[in-house]
Design an enzyme around this catalytic site. Structure first.
Site, PDB file in Angstrom:
ATOM      1  N   GLU A   1       7.846   2.245  15.182  1.00 26.08           N
ATOM      2  CA  GLU A   1       8.483   2.885  14.533  1.00 26.08           C
ATOM      3  C   GLU A   1       8.581   4.710  14.001  1.00 26.08           C
ATOM      4  O   GLU A   1       7.634   5.140  15.069  1.00 26.08           O
ATOM      5  CB  GLU A   1       7.964   2.654  13.204  1.00 26.08           C
ATOM      6  CG  GLU A   1       8.082   0.873  12.946  1.00 26.08           C
ATOM      7  CD  GLU A   1       7.367   0.241  11.487  1.00 26.08           C
ATOM      8  OE1 GLU A   1       6.636   0.754  10.858  1.00 26.08           O
ATOM      9  OE2 GLU A   1       8.435  -0.036  10.608  1.00 26.08           O
TER      10      GLU A   1
ATOM     11  N   GLY B   1       0.577 -11.062  10.209  1.00 27.94           N
ATOM     12  CA  GLY B   1       1.695 -10.439  11.534  1.00 27.94           C
ATOM     13  C   GLY B   1       1.037 -11.853  12.323  1.00 27.94           C
ATOM     14  O   GLY B   1       2.031 -12.181  13.313  1.00 27.94           O
TER      15      GLY B   1
ATOM     16  N   CYS C   1      -3.833   1.656   6.143  1.00 27.90           N
ATOM     17  CA  CYS C   1      -4.364   0.813   7.688  1.00 27.90           C
ATOM     18  C   CYS C   1      -4.548   2.817   8.744  1.00 27.90           C
ATOM     19  O   CYS C   1      -5.165   1.991   9.391  1.00 27.90           O
ATOM     20  CB  CYS C   1      -2.631   0.775   8.036  1.00 27.90           C
ATOM     21  SG  CYS C   1      -1.536   1.671   7.850  1.00 27.90           S
TER      22      CYS C   1
ATOM     23  N   THR D   1      -3.617  -8.254   9.526  1.00 24.44           N
ATOM     24  CA  THR D   1      -2.982  -8.918  11.034  1.00 24.44           C
ATOM     25  C   THR D   1      -3.185 -10.197  10.834  1.00 24.44           C
ATOM     26  O   THR D   1      -2.428 -11.080  12.359  1.00 24.44           O
ATOM     27  CB  THR D   1      -4.927  -8.824  11.794  1.00 24.44           C
ATOM     28  OG1 THR D   1      -4.526  -7.114  11.931  1.00 24.44           O
ATOM     29  CG2 THR D   1      -5.051  -9.302  13.616  1.00 24.44           C
TER      30      THR D   1
ATOM     31  N   ASN E   1       0.571  -1.090   0.284  1.00 25.19           N
ATOM     32  CA  ASN E   1      -0.063  -0.195   0.118  1.00 25.19           C
ATOM     33  C   ASN E   1       0.753   1.066   0.047  1.00 25.19           C
ATOM     34  O   ASN E   1       0.390   2.156  -0.354  1.00 25.19           O
ATOM     35  CB  ASN E   1      -1.170  -0.025   0.950  1.00 25.19           C
ATOM     36  CG  ASN E   1      -0.641  -0.095   2.338  1.00 25.19           C
ATOM     37  OD1 ASN E   1       0.689  -0.860   2.547  1.00 25.19           O
ATOM     38  ND2 ASN E   1      -0.641   0.336   3.371  1.00 25.19           N
TER      39      ASN E   1
ATOM     40  N   GLU F   1       3.050  -3.589  12.087  1.00 31.82           N
ATOM     41  CA  GLU F   1       1.940  -2.510  11.831  1.00 31.82           C
ATOM     42  C   GLU F   1       0.886  -3.176  11.305  1.00 31.82           C
ATOM     43  O   GLU F   1       1.644  -3.816   9.904  1.00 31.82           O
ATOM     44  CB  GLU F   1       2.575  -1.489  11.031  1.00 31.82           C
ATOM     45  CG  GLU F   1       4.205  -1.158  11.738  1.00 31.82           C
ATOM     46  CD  GLU F   1       3.443   0.043  13.452  1.00 31.82           C
ATOM     47  OE1 GLU F   1       2.635   0.217  12.711  1.00 31.82           O
ATOM     48  OE2 GLU F   1       4.805   0.695  13.491  1.00 31.82           O
TER      49      GLU F   1
HETATM   50  P1  NAD Z   1       0.283  -9.526   3.458  1.00 33.36           P
HETATM   51  O1  NAD Z   1      -0.268  -9.481   5.379  1.00 33.36           O
HETATM   52  O2  NAD Z   1      -0.362 -11.406   3.774  1.00 33.36           O
HETATM   53  O3  NAD Z   1       1.088  -9.269   2.957  1.00 33.36           O
HETATM   54  C1  NAD Z   1       2.299  -8.189   3.386  1.00 33.36           C
HETATM   55  C2  NAD Z   1       3.597  -8.750   3.559  1.00 33.36           C
HETATM   56  O4  NAD Z   1       4.272  -9.865   3.810  1.00 33.36           O
HETATM   57  C3  NAD Z   1       4.069  -9.187   1.471  1.00 33.36           C
HETATM   58  O5  NAD Z   1       5.468  -8.290   1.725  1.00 33.36           O
HETATM   59  C4  NAD Z   1       3.845 -10.570   1.955  1.00 33.36           C
HETATM   60  O6  NAD Z   1       4.396 -11.229   0.600  1.00 33.36           O
HETATM   61  C5  NAD Z   1       4.288 -11.237   2.783  1.00 33.36           C
HETATM   62  N1  NAD Z   1       3.992 -11.955   3.523  1.00 33.36           N
HETATM   63  C6  NAD Z   1       2.425 -13.045   3.325  1.00 33.36           C
HETATM   64  N2  NAD Z   1       2.779 -14.409   3.912  1.00 33.36           N
HETATM   65  C7  NAD Z   1       3.312 -14.154   4.723  1.00 33.36           C
HETATM   66  C8  NAD Z   1       4.099 -15.469   5.355  1.00 33.36           C
HETATM   67  N3  NAD Z   1       3.841 -16.853   5.474  1.00 33.36           N
HETATM   68  N4  NAD Z   1       5.632 -14.840   5.313  1.00 33.36           N
HETATM   69  C9  NAD Z   1       5.999 -14.322   5.867  1.00 33.36           C
HETATM   70  N5  NAD Z   1       5.913 -12.637   5.193  1.00 33.36           N
HETATM   71  C10 NAD Z   1       4.381 -13.020   4.230  1.00 33.36           C
HETATM   72  O7  NAD Z   1      -1.221  -8.360   3.308  1.00 33.36           O
HETATM   73  P2  NAD Z   1      -1.980  -8.710   2.236  1.00 33.36           P
HETATM   74  O8  NAD Z   1      -2.574  -9.826   1.355  1.00 33.36           O
HETATM   75  O9  NAD Z   1      -1.028  -7.765   0.631  1.00 33.36           O
HETATM   76  O10 NAD Z   1      -3.107  -8.193   1.775  1.00 33.36           O
HETATM   77  C11 NAD Z   1      -4.222  -8.376   2.512  1.00 33.36           C
HETATM   78  C12 NAD Z   1      -4.587  -7.084   3.482  1.00 33.36           C
HETATM   79  O11 NAD Z   1      -4.134  -6.552   4.358  1.00 33.36           O
HETATM   80  C13 NAD Z   1      -5.407  -5.716   2.437  1.00 33.36           C
HETATM   81  O12 NAD Z   1      -6.176  -6.197   2.451  1.00 33.36           O
HETATM   82  C14 NAD Z   1      -5.796  -4.816   3.720  1.00 33.36           C
HETATM   83  O13 NAD Z   1      -6.560  -5.142   4.680  1.00 33.36           O
HETATM   84  C15 NAD Z   1      -4.349  -5.238   4.778  1.00 33.36           C
HETATM   85  N6  NAD Z   1      -2.954  -5.044   5.038  1.00 33.36           N
HETATM   86  C16 NAD Z   1      -2.801  -4.017   5.437  1.00 33.36           C
HETATM   87  C17 NAD Z   1      -1.344  -3.126   4.991  1.00 33.36           C
HETATM   88  C18 NAD Z   1      -1.488  -2.434   6.503  1.00 33.36           C
HETATM   89  O14 NAD Z   1      -0.877  -1.541   6.121  1.00 33.36           O
HETATM   90  N7  NAD Z   1      -1.929  -2.556   7.832  1.00 33.36           N
HETATM   91  C19 NAD Z   1      -0.675  -3.266   4.307  1.00 33.36           C
HETATM   92  C20 NAD Z   1      -1.521  -3.893   2.789  1.00 33.36           C
HETATM   93  C21 NAD Z   1      -2.428  -4.574   3.583  1.00 33.36           C
END
Ligand code: NAD
Length: 457
Positions: free
Chosen positions: A433, A215, A264, A212, A134, A232
């Site tokens: 952060e 995370g 976010c 989340t 994002n 985050e």
């Molecule tokens: P995600 O949490 O899956 O991905 C974020 C990052 O984590 C990416 O670089 C991804 O490759 C990596 N990742 C994914 N699975 C992982 C794992 N098992 N171990 C380590 N790293 C991993 O988010 P997404 O699928 O891109 O988005 C889904 C939803 O998450 C969105 O619709 C939104 O609601 C939320 N989101 C929130 C933020 C924020 O800043 N709070 C940012 C992006 C997405």
């Protein structure tokens, strides 16, 4: 099924391929960590002033390429060009701010009998940064640059959909004279490269930004190695608008539409006090209709597309065709477009009012009084940010202290400054952060006692 060896970067405004990029395997991540471990020892041994000088040079190099980086972000992420310029500038400014910290990593001298006692902030070693799509540049920068300034090496894994600006930042770091392997960028899949970084025993800390759900998994895996983690995560932030507020400022639709709502900190729960609820609804209807949605490269555009088809489907799933809503317009045809939307018939416990949608969709809800406002604002598992609009200063302070969130703004919708701390309460995250303590989050505190006793007589 996505290709495990390759990432295809699409322009979200046109669906045309911008680039294909090799995807790192778990072995690639392992090899990068080995290189980072070696590079970190030399990086940490540099005089702080020399590390600072190199980071300032990196900032100058980013500045010289600001327009190129911004245009790349327009193409890979569909950000409006104005936003993308701000984002590249944020990366530059954080480099300068963090560089200043390298020489100010102050320890303490603590009174102790029989000698003196000092603390040191030792770098952790190799830090793994996992960034979302994002805000690819700012979020990569927030995790990486303070860590570098504190003497760590960084391995950054950008999101699958947005690796290009991160890769360019790594090239610019080398151009600026940063030693090789101190700042490495490895695009890759989350469940392959991301997991490998999290599981690697020589990665001393993970900074994760994203959903989340992911995370939580990252934290569980870090727990097995007792590895510190900064998270985050998501948000569902309230905008609490009291009847005495400046309604025009309070109901700025970009408080939830900026970056097409993929933010976010987006204020997606618009809570309005009953006496002005109808006025607020009418104001928002006009405001949404006036939003210019379209080609993000055009300087007049206010809102671009969503990042991907997947995200578009997700956002659509929260807005049935017949849902009572205020709606703006969006282009037809190729691209991942969704119109600005405010749901007006949603209950506070409904799915759209509770889950992070991550699109240009807010819910409008009434409240009766201050206690009701605080209860509604806190009725969420998230706690990242929020706004309070009122002309009553005492009430503004009471409500901003009562809302369980990390970043509150009064009579403003701002959340992020690189020089103030940023992070979430509850399921919005862990740790902070940015701000004055950004570097210490990438250090271990070491205590050394030095005896001043002479040899026994
Ligand atoms: P995600 O949490 O899956 O991905 C974020 C990052 O984590 C990416 O670089 C991804 O490759 C990596 N990742 C994914 N699975 C992982 C794992 N098992 N171990 C380590 N790293 C991993 O988010 P997404 O699928 O891109 O988005 C889904 C939803 O998450 C969105 O619709 C939104 O609601 C939320 N989101 C929130 C933020 C924020 O800043 N709070 C940012 C992006 C997405």
């Amino acid at each position: 099924m996505s290709d495990p060896h390759e990432l295809t970067v699409l322009n979200p405004a046109t669906e045309e391929t911008v680039a294909t990029v090799p995807a790192a395997s778990a072995e690639d991540v392992g090899a990068a960590v080995v290189r980072a471990v070696r590079a970190q020892t030399r990086w940490a041994a540099l005089a702080p002033a020399d590390r600072a000088r190199l980071l300032r040079r990196f900032a100058d190099t980013v500045d010289a390429h600001l327009e190129e980086l911004a245009q790349l972000e327009v193409r890979e992420a569909g950000h409006t060009v104005g936003n993308a310029r701000w984002e590249a500038g944020n990366a530059r400014d954080l480099l300068l701010y963090a560089a200043g910290g390298a020489e100010r990593l102050l320890g303490a001298q603590i009174p102790a009998p029989g000698g003196f006692n000092v603390t040191f902030h030792e770098p952790l070693g190799v830090v793994g940064v996992i960034a979302p799509w994002n805000f690819p540049m700012p979020i990569a920068a927030w995790g990486s640059f303070p860590a570098l300034a504190a003497g760590n090496a960084v391995v950054l894994k950008p999101a699958e959909t947005t690796p290009l600006t991160a890769l360019r930042l790594a090239e610019l770091a080398l151009d600026a004279g940063l030693p090789e392997h101190v700042f490495q960028v490895l695009p890759g899949h989350g469940h392959i490269a991301g997991r490998a970084l999290v599981d690697h025993p020589d990665v001393a800390k993970i900074v994760f930004t994203g959903s989340t759900t992911t995370g939580r998994e990252v934290m569980e895996r870090c727990a097995r190695l007792v590895k510190p983690v900064t998270l985050e995560l998501g948000g569902k932030s309230p905008n609490v608008v009291f009847a005495d507020a400046d309604l025009e400022a309070a109901l700025d639709p970009f408080s939830f539409l900026d970056n097409s709502g993929q933010d976010c900190c987006a204020r997606t729960r618009v809570l309005v006090q009953e006496p002005v609820f109808e006025e607020a609804r009418e104001f928002l209807a006009d405001a949404l209709a006036a939003v210019v949605v379209g080609d993000p490269a055009d300087g007049k555009t206010q809102m671009g597309p969503l990042i991907s088809r997947q995200q578009l489907d997700r956002v659509r799933s929260y807005v049935p065709e017949d849902a009572p809503a205020l709606r703006g317009t969006a282009p037809e045809g190729p691209g991942f477009w969704f119109p600005p939307t405010v749901l007006t018939g949603e209950r506070p416990d409904g799915r759209a009012a509770r889950e992070e949608i991550f699109g240009p969709v807010a819910v409008l809800l009434p409240f009766a009084d201050e206690a009701d406002a605080v209860r509604l604002a806190n009725d969420t598992p998230y706690g990242l940010s929020g706004s309070v609009f009122t002309r009553d200063l005492g009430r503004a302070l009471r409500v901003s202290r009562a809302v369980r969130a990390g970043n509150l703004s009064v009579n403003s919708h701002s959340s992020v400054r690189y020089w103030t701390p940023f992070g979430g309460f509850k399921q919005s995250g862990l740790g902070r952060e940015l701000g004055p303590d950004a570097l210490t989050a990438f250090t271990e505190t070491k205590n050394v006692f030095i005896s001043t006793e002479g040899p026994a007589q």
